[in-house]
Design an enzyme around this catalytic site. Structure first.
Site, mmCIF file in Angstrom:
data_model
loop_
_atom_site.group_PDB
_atom_site.id
_atom_site.type_symbol
_atom_site.label_atom_id
_atom_site.label_comp_id
_atom_site.label_asym_id
_atom_site.label_seq_id
_atom_site.Cartn_x
_atom_site.Cartn_y
_atom_site.Cartn_z
ATOM 1 N N ARG A 237 0.844 -1.189 0.000
ATOM 2 C CA ARG A 237 0.000 0.000 0.000
ATOM 3 C C ARG A 237 0.882 1.242 0.000
ATOM 4 N NH1 ARG A 237 -3.533 -2.632 -1.548
ATOM 5 N NH2 ARG A 237 -5.666 -2.873 -0.762
ATOM 6 N N ASP A 261 4.218 0.037 -7.027
ATOM 7 C CA ASP A 261 2.948 -0.331 -7.646
ATOM 8 C C ASP A 261 1.770 0.366 -6.967
ATOM 9 O OD1 ASP A 261 1.384 -2.032 -9.527
ATOM 10 O OD2 ASP A 261 0.644 -2.945 -7.670
ATOM 11 N N GLU A 266 -2.763 7.885 -4.512
ATOM 12 C CA GLU A 266 -3.369 7.147 -5.625
ATOM 13 C C GLU A 266 -4.811 7.580 -5.898
ATOM 14 O OE1 GLU A 266 -4.193 2.425 -6.209
ATOM 15 O OE2 GLU A 266 -2.239 2.991 -5.393
ATOM 16 N N HIS A 284 -0.830 0.067 -9.818
ATOM 17 C CA HIS A 284 -1.537 -0.838 -8.906
ATOM 18 C C HIS A 284 -2.037 -2.069 -9.668
ATOM 19 C CE1 HIS A 284 -3.691 -0.762 -4.795
ATOM 20 N NE2 HIS A 284 -3.498 -2.007 -5.172
#
Length: 336
Positions: A237, A261, A266, A284
């Site tokens: 995360r 990622d 985000e 992601h």
């Protein structure tokens, strides 16, 4: 009974929704719903299937009303859900553990290889039309399979899957795990302190949930403890990493690079990360295998069907983590 599906699921699972007699599915679009739409469409529903892009909080449960019995998150993480609010409203929360372990581990190791062998930099170099002639100093990177050490922070299912891949590449693998004593070994992976892991790993990869205790776990202080010239990989995360501190560690030359990622803001990505060639970025997509995404969506639906039928959910988010308030970990059960 009626179920609100906030995002369009995979084609295979979407086509299966018509097969559930007595249950209607109000399916959203591929894009995330606006907040007002989310609250309007969940009103009066018996269940909701959501993703990490939806904020599931007191306002959401109030808008849904007393008929709501279960919220199924199409993700392993559940930091988008206020579990205290769910408990107050008597709503079961589920997630999708287990089914995406292999895909996430594959992606993690792909990023490790891309970093160590500078794949993205080399690809960009060719595509930009640069003149080149082979030379012994050209795009030299880390020899992954020549005794490099991988440090795994969080030796859960995904962490163990990454470890198996690393051992196949003859890497030395060490890990932190709060549930196991220091010096013990799990499937050939030695459990060490976080300080030792940071100081000795050529690559550090993160596989812990986002909790109050793990927010900015990787910060200026912990980055300074990392081995000079090491790499950081985050497929967990975004909030686990202080991105500004990471940028400074790369700019100073202390870290050789990073692969990310998941991001703090985000879907916004810090433009300073984008500007640095030593950073590999993916949106992601660690679980984005075709079969894996089908399994994630199908497990979310199965959890909803089980609860609406009066059975136990398959993967309920239920057990409190000590010292982490009411953030919880998932358990897997055999389907009834």
């Amino acid at each position: 009974m009626s179920v609100y599906v906030a995002r369009l699921l995979t084609d295979a699972v979407t086509h299966e929704l018509d097969s559930y007699a007595g249950i209607s599915f109000d399916v959203g679009r591929e894009a995330p719903p606006a907040r007002a739409e989310l609250l309007e469409r969940v009103a009066g529903k018996d269940a909701a299937i959501v993703t990490l892009t939806e904020r599931i909080d007191e306002e959401f449960f109030t808008a849904a009303g007393p008929s709501l019995k279960v919220v199924a998150n199409v993700a392993v993480g559940f930091d988008n859900i206020d579990l205290d609010a769910a408990a107050r409203h008597g709503v079961t929360v589920t997630n999708t553990p287990g089914v995406l372990d292999g895909a996430t581990a594959d992606h993690t190791f792909a990023l490790i290889l891309a970093l160590g062998r500078r794949i993205v930099e080399a690809d960009r170099f060719i595509r930009e039309g640069n003149d080149w002639v082979w030379g012994p100093r050209m795009f030299v990177g880390l020899d992954i399979s020549a005794g490099a050490t991988l440090g795994i922070i969080g030796l859960g299912r995904i962490g163990r899957a990454v470890a198996r891949r690393a051992r196949a590449f003859d890497m030395r693998v060490i890990a932190t795990d709060a549930t196991r004593p220091l010096g013990s070994s799990v499937d050939g992976v030695e459990i060490v302190s976080q300080e030792e892991l940071l100081a000795t790993s050529d690559v550090v990869t993160l596989h812990v949930p986002l909790l109050p205790s793990t927010r900015h776990l990787i910060n200026a202080e912990t980055l300074a403890l990392m081995k000079p010239g090491a790499y950081l990989v985050n497929c967990a995360r975004g909030g686990i990493v202080d991105e500004q501190a990471l940028i400074e560690a790369i700019d100073s030359g202390h870290l050789r690079g990073a692969a990310i990622d998941t991001f703090e803001g985000e879907p916004r990505v810090n433009p300073e990360l984008i500007a640095r060639e030593q950073v590999v970025l993916t949106p992601h997509t660690a679980s984005a295998g075709e079969a894996t995404r089908d399994r994630m969506c199908r497990l979310a639906v199965d959890n909803v069907i089980a609860v609406l039928a009066g059975r136990e959910p398959l993967t309920e988010v239920k057990a409190s983590l000590p010292g982490c308030g009411h953030r919880v970990h998932e358990t897997e059960r055999t389907a009834p």
